[in-house]
Design a protein around this motif. Structure first.
Motif, mmCIF file in Angstrom:
data_model
loop_
_atom_site.group_PDB
_atom_site.id
_atom_site.type_symbol
_atom_site.label_atom_id
_atom_site.label_comp_id
_atom_site.label_asym_id
_atom_site.label_seq_id
_atom_site.Cartn_x
_atom_site.Cartn_y
_atom_site.Cartn_z
ATOM 1 N N LYS A 1 51.767 39.830 50.734
ATOM 2 C CA LYS A 1 50.914 38.654 50.546
ATOM 3 C C LYS A 1 49.474 39.080 50.263
ATOM 4 O O LYS A 1 48.804 38.493 49.403
ATOM 5 C CB LYS A 1 50.952 37.769 51.795
ATOM 6 N N ALA A 2 49.007 40.106 50.976
ATOM 7 C CA ALA A 2 47.646 40.595 50.772
ATOM 8 C C ALA A 2 47.491 41.184 49.379
ATOM 9 O O ALA A 2 46.475 40.973 48.705
ATOM 10 C CB ALA A 2 47.293 41.631 51.831
ATOM 11 N N PHE A 3 48.487 41.921 48.919
ATOM 12 C CA PHE A 3 48.448 42.511 47.583
ATOM 13 C C PHE A 3 48.320 41.422 46.518
ATOM 14 O O PHE A 3 47.510 41.515 45.603
ATOM 15 C CB PHE A 3 49.713 43.340 47.349
ATOM 16 N N ILE A 4 49.078 40.360 46.668
ATOM 17 C CA ILE A 4 49.024 39.240 45.719
ATOM 18 C C ILE A 4 47.649 38.573 45.764
ATOM 19 O O ILE A 4 47.077 38.254 44.718
ATOM 20 C CB ILE A 4 50.153 38.229 46.016
ATOM 21 N N ALA A 5 47.101 38.401 46.963
ATOM 22 C CA ALA A 5 45.771 37.803 47.089
ATOM 23 C C ALA A 5 44.720 38.682 46.433
ATOM 24 O O ALA A 5 43.807 38.185 45.768
ATOM 25 C CB ALA A 5 45.427 37.579 48.558
ATOM 26 N N GLY A 6 44.840 39.988 46.600
ATOM 27 C CA GLY A 6 43.896 40.909 45.970
ATOM 28 C C GLY A 6 43.985 40.864 44.462
ATOM 29 O O GLY A 6 42.968 40.861 43.762
ATOM 30 N N ALA A 7 45.200 40.802 43.938
ATOM 31 C CA ALA A 7 45.375 40.719 42.484
ATOM 32 C C ALA A 7 44.801 39.417 41.940
ATOM 33 O O ALA A 7 44.165 39.398 40.884
ATOM 34 C CB ALA A 7 46.854 40.837 42.132
ATOM 35 N N ALA A 8 44.988 38.334 42.674
ATOM 36 C CA ALA A 8 44.451 37.039 42.250
ATOM 37 C C ALA A 8 42.928 37.055 42.251
ATOM 38 O O ALA A 8 42.299 36.482 41.359
ATOM 39 C CB ALA A 8 44.970 35.929 43.158
ATOM 40 N N ALA A 9 42.331 37.735 43.225
ATOM 41 C CA ALA A 9 40.867 37.805 43.301
ATOM 42 C C ALA A 9 40.303 38.522 42.085
ATOM 43 O O ALA A 9 39.283 38.109 41.532
ATOM 44 C CB ALA A 9 40.436 38.517 44.580
ATOM 45 N N VAL A 10 40.974 39.565 41.637
ATOM 46 C CA VAL A 10 40.498 40.297 40.461
ATOM 47 C C VAL A 10 40.665 39.458 39.206
ATOM 48 O O VAL A 10 39.793 39.428 38.354
ATOM 49 C CB VAL A 10 41.238 41.644 40.325
ATOM 50 N N SER A 11 41.757 38.738 39.105
ATOM 51 C CA SER A 11 41.981 37.927 37.909
ATOM 52 C C SER A 11 40.975 36.793 37.804
ATOM 53 O O SER A 11 40.704 36.298 36.716
ATOM 54 C CB SER A 11 43.408 37.386 37.868
ATOM 55 N N ARG A 12 40.376 36.395 38.941
ATOM 56 C CA ARG A 12 39.369 35.340 38.929
ATOM 57 C C ARG A 12 37.955 35.879 38.738
ATOM 58 O O ARG A 12 37.021 35.114 38.604
ATOM 59 C CB ARG A 12 39.408 34.551 40.247
ATOM 60 N N SER A 13 37.802 37.223 38.747
ATOM 61 C CA SER A 13 36.454 37.789 38.599
ATOM 62 C C SER A 13 35.953 37.497 37.173
ATOM 63 O O SER A 13 36.739 37.269 36.258
ATOM 64 C CB SER A 13 36.467 39.284 38.878
ATOM 65 N N PRO A 14 34.628 37.495 36.976
ATOM 66 C CA PRO A 14 34.054 37.102 35.681
ATOM 67 C C PRO A 14 34.660 37.809 34.477
ATOM 68 O O PRO A 14 35.004 37.187 33.498
ATOM 69 C CB PRO A 14 32.573 37.449 35.824
ATOM 70 N N ALA A 15 34.810 39.127 34.561
ATOM 71 C CA ALA A 15 35.348 39.860 33.418
ATOM 72 C C ALA A 15 36.800 40.268 33.641
ATOM 73 O O ALA A 15 37.397 40.904 32.795
ATOM 74 C CB ALA A 15 34.505 41.109 33.162
ATOM 75 N N GLY A 16 37.349 39.906 34.812
ATOM 76 C CA GLY A 16 38.716 40.298 35.111
ATOM 77 C C GLY A 16 38.835 41.779 35.373
ATOM 78 O O GLY A 16 39.891 42.365 35.258
ATOM 79 N N GLU A 17 37.702 42.415 35.702
ATOM 80 C CA GLU A 17 37.684 43.855 35.923
ATOM 81 C C GLU A 17 37.187 44.157 37.318
ATOM 82 O O GLU A 17 36.578 43.337 37.969
ATOM 83 C CB GLU A 17 36.744 44.522 34.903
ATOM 84 N N THR A 18 37.445 45.382 37.762
ATOM 85 C CA THR A 18 36.949 45.809 39.052
ATOM 86 C C THR A 18 35.588 46.455 38.878
ATOM 87 O O THR A 18 35.143 46.722 37.766
ATOM 88 C CB THR A 18 37.912 46.839 39.683
ATOM 89 N N ALA A 19 34.917 46.712 39.996
ATOM 90 C CA ALA A 19 33.575 47.278 39.963
ATOM 91 C C ALA A 19 33.594 48.769 39.689
ATOM 92 O O ALA A 19 32.573 49.355 39.366
ATOM 93 C CB ALA A 19 32.880 46.995 41.292
ATOM 94 N N ARG A 20 34.726 49.424 39.808
ATOM 95 C CA ARG A 20 34.796 50.871 39.646
ATOM 96 C C ARG A 20 34.590 51.227 38.182
ATOM 97 O O ARG A 20 35.150 50.645 37.293
ATOM 98 C CB ARG A 20 36.151 51.375 40.125
ATOM 99 N N ALA A 21 33.780 52.258 37.955
ATOM 100 C CA ALA A 21 33.517 52.704 36.568
ATOM 101 C C ALA A 21 34.510 53.754 36.166
ATOM 102 O O ALA A 21 35.074 54.442 36.918
ATOM 103 C CB ALA A 21 32.111 53.266 36.484
#
Length: 66
Positions: free
Chosen positions: A46-66
């Protein structure tokens, strides 16, 4: 063992927003499964799904890692 599903989801969302890869999250979940058994697997999924959903809702759909 206390189950705190809301904390698991919160950690997963923050991890993904901070740049943790899905593979890294699965590695962490493996530890939870080994120590927590089936409840660890259920809450980890459930946590994994929530984490994936949070990224998909981010402005660019990307993570902060370069």
């Amino acid at each position: 063992m206390q189950r705190r599903p809301e904390l698991s989801r919160s950690h997963a969302r923050l991890a993904r927003k901070s740049g943790v890869t899905p593979e890294e999250m699965i590695d962490a979940m493996t530890t939870a499964i080994l120590s927590g058994g089936v409840p660890g697997w259920i809450e980890g999924s459930k946590a994994f799904i929530a984490g994936a959903a949070a990224v998909s809702r981010s402005p660019a759909g990307e993570t902060a890692r370069a």
